[in-house]
Enzyme design. Structure first.
Site, short mmCIF file in Angstrom:
data_model
loop_
_atom_site.label_atom_id
_atom_site.label_comp_id
_atom_site.label_asym_id
_atom_site.label_seq_id
_atom_site.Cartn_x
_atom_site.Cartn_y
_atom_site.Cartn_z
N GLU A 39 -8.96 -44.33 -15.12
CA GLU A 39 -8.92 -44.07 -16.58
C GLU A 39 -8.17 -42.79 -16.94
OE1 GLU A 39 -12.35 -42.98 -18.71
OE2 GLU A 39 -12.88 -41.38 -17.34
N ASN A 40 -8.00 -41.89 -15.95
CA ASN A 40 -7.31 -40.61 -16.24
C ASN A 40 -6.00 -40.48 -15.48
OD1 ASN A 40 -10.53 -39.83 -15.73
ND2 ASN A 40 -9.72 -39.29 -17.73
N ASN A 67 -14.05 -44.66 -20.81
CA ASN A 67 -13.89 -44.24 -22.20
C ASN A 67 -12.44 -43.89 -22.54
OD1 ASN A 67 -14.76 -42.05 -20.39
ND2 ASN A 67 -14.37 -40.73 -22.14
N HIS A 68 -11.61 -43.64 -21.52
CA HIS A 68 -10.19 -43.37 -21.77
C HIS A 68 -9.32 -44.63 -21.69
CE1 HIS A 68 -10.52 -39.07 -22.18
NE2 HIS A 68 -11.28 -39.02 -21.11
N HIS A 178 -16.91 -41.04 -14.09
CA HIS A 178 -16.78 -40.32 -15.36
C HIS A 178 -17.03 -38.82 -15.28
CE1 HIS A 178 -16.69 -39.40 -19.66
NE2 HIS A 178 -17.89 -38.87 -19.57
FE FE2 Z 1 -12.71 -39.86 -15.95
FE FE2 Z 2 -14.64 -41.21 -18.50
#
Ligand code: FE2
Ligand code: FE2
Length: 270
Positions: A39-40, A67-68, A178
């Site tokens: 996600e990052n 969430n990203h 996360h």
């Molecule tokens: Fe992350």
């Molecule tokens: Fe995250």
């Protein structure tokens, strides 16, 4: 089966280290399955389709987000047609992409991967417990599935632990992502589900959870918006777990995996 599950890839440092390591690790650890949270991966925020393709080409079987997920908008049409790329299950109905996939590996064995997102200290989401429960009504370990890996993307260790206990024995493992910090609580729960609260990130640990230190420090000290956050570009520590599952699909082993960068290395006992 032998699985390697890597935590959040952060920026170029984490992404390139993972791209280099995955093909080698597949051989060295005799891996059957590799899952990666990315996600990052794109400069700390989101994932580009080209990066997803590179990770699949390097040997990742399934990629999860979090969430990203939507920080790079180009991922929206891509996720709609790439089943091996997952976003959390418990987004509202109608969200692009899927939160679970049944992936068939080269020898025909089937691994289900699902991702849910926590609700403590996170954006409001549908219930992660009900979301996985609904999937498990239709997909059971042993019933055509050799393993079920669940990525719990969340901030709170309590929520992750409770979740793992709720599904203990029905999934092969629940591993957290996360927080970008690895926890030392790898264990096999009484019912046979392997668990770790958080895998930690694959990124430069001379940072604030993967981002350069100065702007992150300033934000905390001054409580004012400052310089934009950017990923730290020093050598990455790859962080994750090695999980072994038996013919029933329950876990027989979970061990930390750490390689490179600043954190103490951890190599599974083969
Ligand atoms: Fe992350
Ligand atoms: Fe995250």
């Amino acid at each position: 089966m032998r699985h390697l599950i890597l935590g959040d890839l952060v920026g170029r440092s984490g992404r390139e280290a993972a791209l280099r390591a995955i093909p080698v690790l597949r051989v060295q650890l005799k891996l059957d399955f590799v899952a990666v949270n990315a996600e990052n991966a794109s400069h700390g925020f989101g994932l580009g389709p080209d990066m997803a393709q590179a990770l699949f080409a390097a040997g990742a079987d399934v990629i999860t987000l979090g969430n990203h997920a939507w920080d790079r908008r180009e991922i929206i049409p891509y996720i709609a047609q790439e089943k091996r790329l997952l976003r959390p299950l418990n987004y509202p109905p109608g969200t692009p992409g899927a939160g679970m996939v049944v992936h068939t590996i080269a020898d025909g064995r089937k691994v289900m991967v699902a991702q849910v997102m926590g609700r403590l200290f996170m954006d409001a989401m549908d219930c992660p417990f009900q979301a996985l429960e609904a999937i498990l009504q239709r997909h059971r370990l042993g019933n055509g599935l050799d393993a079920i890996l669940v990525d719990f993307h969340g901030e709170a260790t309590s929520e992750k632990m409770a979740f793992a206990h709720v599904f203990d024995g029905r999934v092969s493992c629940v591993t957290g992502t996360h927080t970008h910090v690895p926890t030392a609580d790898q264990q096999i729960l009484p019912g046979g589900t392997a668990f770790a609260s958080d895998l930690g990130m694959c990124g430069d640990y001379d940072s604030v959870i993967g981002m350069t230190k100065e702007p992150a420090m300033t934000r905390f000290i001054r409580k004012m918006p400052g310089e934009k956050l950017a990923p730290a570009e020093g050598p990455a520590t790859l962080c994750g777990v090695f999980v072994e599952t038996d013919a029933r699909g329950v876990a027989t082993r979970i061990e930390p995996f750490r390689q490179g960068g600043r954190l103490l290395p951890a190599w599974p006992s083969l």
